[in-house]
Design a protein around this motif. Structure first.
Motif, PDB file in Angstrom:
ATOM      1  N   PRO A  82       0.437  -1.353  -0.488  1.00 35.21           N
ATOM      2  CA  PRO A  82       0.368   0.249  -0.474  1.00 35.21           C
ATOM      3  C   PRO A  82       0.551   1.494   0.467  1.00 35.21           C
ATOM      4  O   PRO A  82       0.723   2.263  -1.060  1.00 35.21           O
ATOM      5  CB  PRO A  82      -0.788  -0.256   1.293  1.00 35.21           C
ATOM      6  CG  PRO A  82      -0.868  -2.080   1.332  1.00 35.21           C
ATOM      7  CD  PRO A  82       0.276  -1.846   1.211  1.00 35.21           C
ATOM      8  N   THR A  85       2.500   1.888  -3.643  1.00 38.77           N
ATOM      9  CA  THR A  85       1.244   2.043  -4.291  1.00 38.77           C
ATOM     10  C   THR A  85       0.916   3.795  -3.820  1.00 38.77           C
ATOM     11  O   THR A  85       0.393   4.217  -5.443  1.00 38.77           O
ATOM     12  CB  THR A  85       0.016   1.629  -4.343  1.00 38.77           C
ATOM     13  OG1 THR A  85       0.758   0.837  -4.643  1.00 38.77           O
ATOM     14  CG2 THR A  85      -0.536   1.527  -5.145  1.00 38.77           C
ATOM     15  N   SER A  86       0.842   3.961  -3.142  1.00 41.90           N
ATOM     16  CA  SER A  86       0.358   5.341  -2.669  1.00 41.90           C
ATOM     17  C   SER A  86       1.703   6.595  -3.553  1.00 41.90           C
ATOM     18  O   SER A  86       0.703   7.668  -3.786  1.00 41.90           O
ATOM     19  CB  SER A  86       0.286   5.779  -1.012  1.00 41.90           C
ATOM     20  OG  SER A  86       0.209   6.830  -0.548  1.00 41.90           O
ATOM     21  N   THR A  92      -4.090  10.302  -6.040  1.00 43.72           N
ATOM     22  CA  THR A  92      -5.498  10.165  -6.430  1.00 43.72           C
ATOM     23  C   THR A  92      -5.489   9.028  -5.434  1.00 43.72           C
ATOM     24  O   THR A  92      -6.186   7.620  -6.838  1.00 43.72           O
ATOM     25  CB  THR A  92      -5.207   9.990  -7.897  1.00 43.72           C
ATOM     26  OG1 THR A  92      -3.788   9.019  -8.735  1.00 43.72           O
ATOM     27  CG2 THR A  92      -4.996  11.264  -8.854  1.00 43.72           C
ATOM     28  N   PHE A  93      -4.628   8.628  -5.501  1.00 41.45           N
ATOM     29  CA  PHE A  93      -4.676   7.332  -4.495  1.00 41.45           C
ATOM     30  C   PHE A  93      -5.954   6.456  -3.995  1.00 41.45           C
ATOM     31  O   PHE A  93      -6.904   6.799  -3.133  1.00 41.45           O
ATOM     32  CB  PHE A  93      -3.370   6.882  -3.608  1.00 41.45           C
ATOM     33  CG  PHE A  93      -3.534   4.870  -3.422  1.00 41.45           C
ATOM     34  CD1 PHE A  93      -3.461   4.160  -3.570  1.00 41.45           C
ATOM     35  CD2 PHE A  93      -3.993   5.116  -2.051  1.00 41.45           C
ATOM     36  CE1 PHE A  93      -3.076   2.843  -3.836  1.00 41.45           C
ATOM     37  CE2 PHE A  93      -3.208   3.896  -1.200  1.00 41.45           C
ATOM     38  CZ  PHE A  93      -3.304   2.517  -1.822  1.00 41.45           C
ATOM     39  N   GLY A  94      -6.865   5.687  -4.362  1.00 42.09           N
ATOM     40  CA  GLY A  94      -8.021   5.483  -3.413  1.00 42.09           C
ATOM     41  C   GLY A  94      -9.323   6.115  -4.374  1.00 42.09           C
ATOM     42  O   GLY A  94     -10.413   6.360  -4.212  1.00 42.09           O
ATOM     43  N   THR A  95      -9.007   7.170  -5.273  1.00 43.68           N
ATOM     44  CA  THR A  95     -10.050   7.901  -5.760  1.00 43.68           C
ATOM     45  C   THR A  95     -10.368   7.843  -7.133  1.00 43.68           C
ATOM     46  O   THR A  95     -10.812   7.883  -8.355  1.00 43.68           O
ATOM     47  CB  THR A  95      -9.782   9.168  -5.731  1.00 43.68           C
ATOM     48  OG1 THR A  95      -8.515   9.823  -5.910  1.00 43.68           O
ATOM     49  CG2 THR A  95     -10.091  10.128  -3.827  1.00 43.68           C
ATOM     50  N   SER A  96      -9.489   6.782  -7.961  1.00 45.89           N
ATOM     51  CA  SER A  96      -8.234   7.236  -9.498  1.00 45.89           C
ATOM     52  C   SER A  96      -7.984   5.913 -10.195  1.00 45.89           C
ATOM     53  O   SER A  96      -6.767   5.471  -9.059  1.00 45.89           O
ATOM     54  CB  SER A  96      -8.630   8.384 -10.233  1.00 45.89           C
ATOM     55  OG  SER A  96      -8.178   8.620 -12.028  1.00 45.89           O
TER      56      SER A  96
END
Length: 113
Positions: A82, A85-86, A92-96
């Motif tokens: 995680p 990836t962040s 935009t991590f978690g939103t797009s």
């Protein structure tokens, strides 16, 4: 009385001295030839090899290196974490599904193509 205790303490120290030395390891000799110093590496290897705990330490090291793949950290076997990836996705991590990219420059580059 004090003199008698001092004498007994000195006698005790004298009696304990032969066992205090134990088994002495012969000293390694350094030789100088033509201005260059060299050590006796065979002697140094023998001195280092007499550690009884070395075999146990080597076995623990080998066991630590042979960790099963399902017990290893994800980043050590190439899996995404995680945190990684962040960093890659930015804000935009978690939103797009598209990673964050800098905006396209408004003016063209003055350099020739």
């Amino acid at each position: 009385m004090k003199q008698w205790m001092k004498m007994m303490a000195g006698l005790g120290l004298l009696m304990a001295q032969p066992w205090a030395h134990g088994e002495e390891v012969p000293a390694c000799i350094e030789v100088t030839v033509g201005g260059y110093r060299t050590a006796d590496y065979n002697c140094l290897s023998r001195q280092m090899g007499n550690d009884p705990q070395a075999a146990a330490a080597a076995q623990r090291t080998q066991e630590a290196l042979n960790v099963p793949v399902n017990k290893r950290a994800p980043n050590s076997i190439g899996l995404a974490t995680p945190a990684a990836t962040s960093v890659r996705m930015g804000n935009t991590f978690g939103t797009s599904v598209k990673p964050q990219r800098p905006p396209v420059p408004a003016s063209p580059s003055p350099l020739p193509r």
